[in-house]
Design a protein around this motif. Structure first.
Motif, mmCIF file in Angstrom:
data_model
loop_
_atom_site.group_PDB
_atom_site.id
_atom_site.type_symbol
_atom_site.label_atom_id
_atom_site.label_comp_id
_atom_site.label_asym_id
_atom_site.label_seq_id
_atom_site.Cartn_x
_atom_site.Cartn_y
_atom_site.Cartn_z
ATOM 1 N N TRP A 76 1.028 -1.568 0.271
ATOM 2 C CA TRP A 76 -0.064 -0.010 0.068
ATOM 3 C C TRP A 76 1.147 0.981 -0.089
ATOM 4 C CZ3 TRP A 76 -5.023 2.435 -0.418
ATOM 5 C CH2 TRP A 76 -5.027 3.205 0.177
ATOM 6 N N LEU A 77 1.591 1.542 0.777
ATOM 7 C CA LEU A 77 2.984 2.403 0.677
ATOM 8 C C LEU A 77 4.037 2.542 -0.014
ATOM 9 C CD1 LEU A 77 3.648 2.106 4.547
ATOM 10 C CD2 LEU A 77 2.230 3.818 3.384
ATOM 11 N N SER A 78 4.353 2.098 -1.079
ATOM 12 C CA SER A 78 4.923 1.664 -2.215
ATOM 13 C C SER A 78 4.308 2.410 -3.141
ATOM 14 C CB SER A 78 5.530 0.059 -2.727
ATOM 15 O OG SER A 78 4.559 -0.905 -3.298
ATOM 16 N N ALA A 79 2.940 1.712 -3.308
ATOM 17 C CA ALA A 79 2.037 2.717 -4.394
ATOM 18 C C ALA A 79 1.824 4.179 -3.793
ATOM 19 C CB ALA A 79 0.681 2.288 -4.254
ATOM 20 N N ARG A 80 1.938 4.901 -3.155
ATOM 21 C CA ARG A 80 1.628 6.317 -2.204
ATOM 22 C C ARG A 80 2.459 6.586 -1.666
ATOM 23 N NH1 ARG A 80 -2.533 3.162 -3.051
ATOM 24 N NH2 ARG A 80 -4.904 3.899 -3.420
ATOM 25 N N PRO A 81 4.053 6.887 -2.269
ATOM 26 C CA PRO A 81 5.423 7.861 -1.683
ATOM 27 C C PRO A 81 5.396 8.673 -0.764
ATOM 28 C CG PRO A 81 5.608 7.462 -3.568
ATOM 29 C CD PRO A 81 3.927 6.741 -3.394
ATOM 30 N N GLN A 82 5.094 8.585 0.455
ATOM 31 C CA GLN A 82 5.164 9.719 1.990
ATOM 32 C C GLN A 82 5.784 10.679 1.582
ATOM 33 O OE1 GLN A 82 3.527 7.857 5.616
ATOM 34 N NE2 GLN A 82 0.992 6.967 4.408
ATOM 35 N N ARG A 83 6.810 10.175 1.119
ATOM 36 C CA ARG A 83 8.127 11.198 1.868
ATOM 37 C C ARG A 83 8.358 11.629 3.292
ATOM 38 N NH1 ARG A 83 4.277 14.198 -0.867
ATOM 39 N NH2 ARG A 83 4.055 15.568 0.696
ATOM 40 N N VAL A 84 8.928 10.180 2.867
ATOM 41 C CA VAL A 84 9.350 10.003 5.122
ATOM 42 C C VAL A 84 9.907 11.361 5.478
ATOM 43 C CG1 VAL A 84 10.065 7.876 6.896
ATOM 44 C CG2 VAL A 84 8.847 7.741 4.816
ATOM 45 N N GLN A 85 11.261 11.231 5.095
ATOM 46 C CA GLN A 85 12.301 12.382 5.294
ATOM 47 C C GLN A 85 11.487 13.710 5.602
ATOM 48 O OE1 GLN A 85 14.993 11.501 6.007
ATOM 49 N NE2 GLN A 85 16.434 10.216 4.747
ATOM 50 N N LYS A 86 10.791 14.116 4.783
ATOM 51 C CA LYS A 86 10.153 15.090 4.755
ATOM 52 C C LYS A 86 8.820 15.060 6.088
ATOM 53 C CE LYS A 86 10.539 16.916 -0.074
ATOM 54 N NZ LYS A 86 9.747 17.828 -1.206
#
Length: 564
Positions: free
Chosen positions: A145-155
């Motif tokens: 699920w997360l790979s299809a919706r990148p969340q820009r973890v660093q930001k």
């Protein structure tokens, strides 16, 4: 026309006092039209508008700590964040169904997706709605699920020493409601900051957000209504043979017997432990149950006075009372349910705790108990701590040992290995059939092998599954096997289930960030979605009880003694 500060206070009050995780307020004129809905994210945006707050008396700088007059002093992220013990997590190998279950049970709006490899992002209640709208299957892995919706973890990471006003501004810039809080010198997750957390700290003297609600379970009265056999009362003239037959066939460990008194009829509780003593003492099967109860009347009066409960008591509280009843020297694991007017409504045993778990109406209710996460090896007694007798011992020796050491089960074993289990119920069956006390226990075990069905579960079996086996077969004790057809490594009793229910009530059944940092590794380096490493799902629960110490028996016949 209400000031924004009043809206923020109302939102915080709702979050603290309510029973849901909805952080929204409806904007409406009194008896007038509906204008719209404000969320905690909207209020955080307003907090960052200095002109708006400067025009509001008493709120010139909402980020100044309460009680501080110097407007230059501001709160930092660490002042407002949820610390690791209150942050719930899921590994990326879990499914979306697992994640949504945690959201519902903990009444949070987000869970942190993290493992030993690093931080992956968040799953929020909004994500749950998106999954439903997009037709995403509940078995989909969180990582997928997360790979299809990148969340820009660093930001979405903020330093714990960052000014709270800057973190609030970052939420607005990134259009998010949740940020990962990390150490100043390294990207190690130590907490989470949500938009509601910001509101909680920018309101003077704001109360702390409630902790995760503890599961209490159904009331004993509800359980009595569902299981009519718990309320059966037998009239005077009841013989011991009839009592033994009834208990042996029904799987019950006690029965309420009407006993005549000078002031009218009264009631007494006849348990399998008293039947065991009657069998050992040579009572005739046709003797009256009333006569047996008269010999223990004083003991009964003291015990029943201490272990009577109202029907309104919840399951977890009843389990706690039951554990106190099972203190050393007592083998009676029963509670008498009594109305305010003194009327006996029924009797509740440790096995009824397992029955209540098995009959929970929904997957969400089960998740609240943690019974679908706890495994039998976390709560069982190691086989080395269970009383042991030899096949060459007589029925009298084996059952007398149970009585002397206040146990309800013992292992039958010798140099040739494990032969079976002897329990208090065996005394009932022996009494009902006139079985001689001088017969060898090995003969008894061999002739009754398989009568109780499969009395075993495997290591790793979920507590809920074990409770189902106990409930469906009316078994108070299950052997825990290392492998199919293998040797037993533990014993699980109905009282162990009661103990687990009490333990789960005071420990969250989900993995917190604090627990993960303590036992699961650093969990600090963010993981890019295209290079994410698969993690092994943890099988250890943070609610696991401490292992029991091995205790030696003072008798050559009983090699080990532990509460059964």
């Amino acid at each position: 026309s209400a000031p924004v500060s009043q809206v923020a206070e109302r939102m915080v009050a709702n979050a603290v006092a309510g029973d849901c995780a909805c952080h929204h307020v409806v904007v409406q004129e009194e008896h007038g039209p509906l204008y719209g809905v404000l969320s905690s994210h909207d209020i955080v945006g307003a907090l960052c508008d200095h002109e708006l707050w400067e025009s509001s008396p008493g709120h010139a700088n909402p980020f100044t700590p309460p009680g501080t007059e110097d407007a230059k002093v501001q709160m930092t992220v660490r002042d407002a964040m949820k610390h690791s013990g209150r942050v719930f997590t899921c590994p990326p190998t879990d499914t979306m169904r697992d994640a949504i279950k945690v959201l519902l049970v903990t009444q949070q709006n987000s869970i942190l997706v993290i493992d030993e490899a690093g931080i992956y992002g968040f799953v929020t209640t909004c994500d749950a709605v998106k999954c439903f709208a997009d037709g995403v299957h509940s078995s989909t892995k969180i990582a997928e699920w997360l790979s299809a919706r990148p969340q820009r973890v660093q930001k979405r990471m903020v330093d714990m020493d960052m000014m709270l006003s800057d973190a609030a501004a970052k939420m607005g810039e990134e259009s998010v409601d949740h940020l990962v809080v990390v150490q100043p010198d390294r990207p190690e997750a130590i907490g989470v900051l949500s938009s509601l957390d910001v509101l909680m700290r920018t309101k003077p003297h704001a109360p702390l957000l409630r902790t995760m609600p503890l599961w209490k379970g159904p009331t004993i009265g509800d359980v009595l209504l569902e299981q009519a056999h718990l309320t059966e009362i037998y009239e005077k003239g009841f013989t011991l043979a009839e009592a033994a037959t009834l208990l042996a066939r029904s799987g019950r460990t006690s029965v309420i017997v009407e006993t005549p008194r000078s002031g009218g009829a009264s009631h007494a509780l006849l348990t399998e432990n008293e039947m065991l003593r009657a069998y050992l003492d040579g009572w005739e099967p046709q003797a009256s149950a009333e006569d047996l109860l008269r010999t223990t009347e004083a003991e009964h009066a003291e015990m029943l006075q201490a272990y009577q409960v109202p029907p309104s008591i919840c399951l977890t509280e009843a389990a706690s009372v039951m554990l106190s009843a099972a203190e050393p020297g007592h083998t009676c694991h029963h509670l008498v349910v009594r109305a305010i007017d003194g009327q006996w409504l029924g009797v509740f045993s440790a096995l009824d705790i397992a029955r209540a778990l098995h009959s929970l109406p929904s997957e969400l209710e089960v998740a609240k108990t943690g019974a679908d996460q706890t495994t039998v090896d976390m709560i069982m007694k190691p086989i080395t701590t269970v009383p042991e007798c030899r096949p060459s011992d007589t029925m009298y020796i084996a059952l007398n040992a149970l009585d002397i050491y206040c146990q309800n089960a013992a292992v039958v074993a010798d140099e040739d290995g494990f032969h079976g289990l002897i329990t208090a119920r065996c005394a009932l069956q022996a009494f009902a059939t006139g079985y001689s006390k001088e017969e060898k226990i090995g003969t008894w075990v061999q002739s009754h092998r398989g009568q109780d069905g499969h009395r075993h579960v495997l290591l790793g079996t979920k507590l809920l599954e074990a409770a189902a086996v106990m409930s469906e077969r009316s078994l108070h004790h299950l052997l825990v096997l290392e492998a199919p057809g293998g040797k037993p490594v533990g014993l699980l009793s109905a009282l162990d289930v009661a103990r687990a229910v009490v333990s789960i009530n005071y420990h969250c059944p989900f993995v917190s960030l604090a627990w993960l940092r303590l036992f699961g590794g650093s969990a600090g380096v963010p993981v890019e979605k295209d290079t994410a490493r698969k993690s092994q799902k943890r099988s250890v629960s943070p609610s696991a009880p401490e292992s029991k110490e091995k205790r030696s028996s003072p008798s050559s016949m009983l090699h080990a003694v532990s509460g059964a």
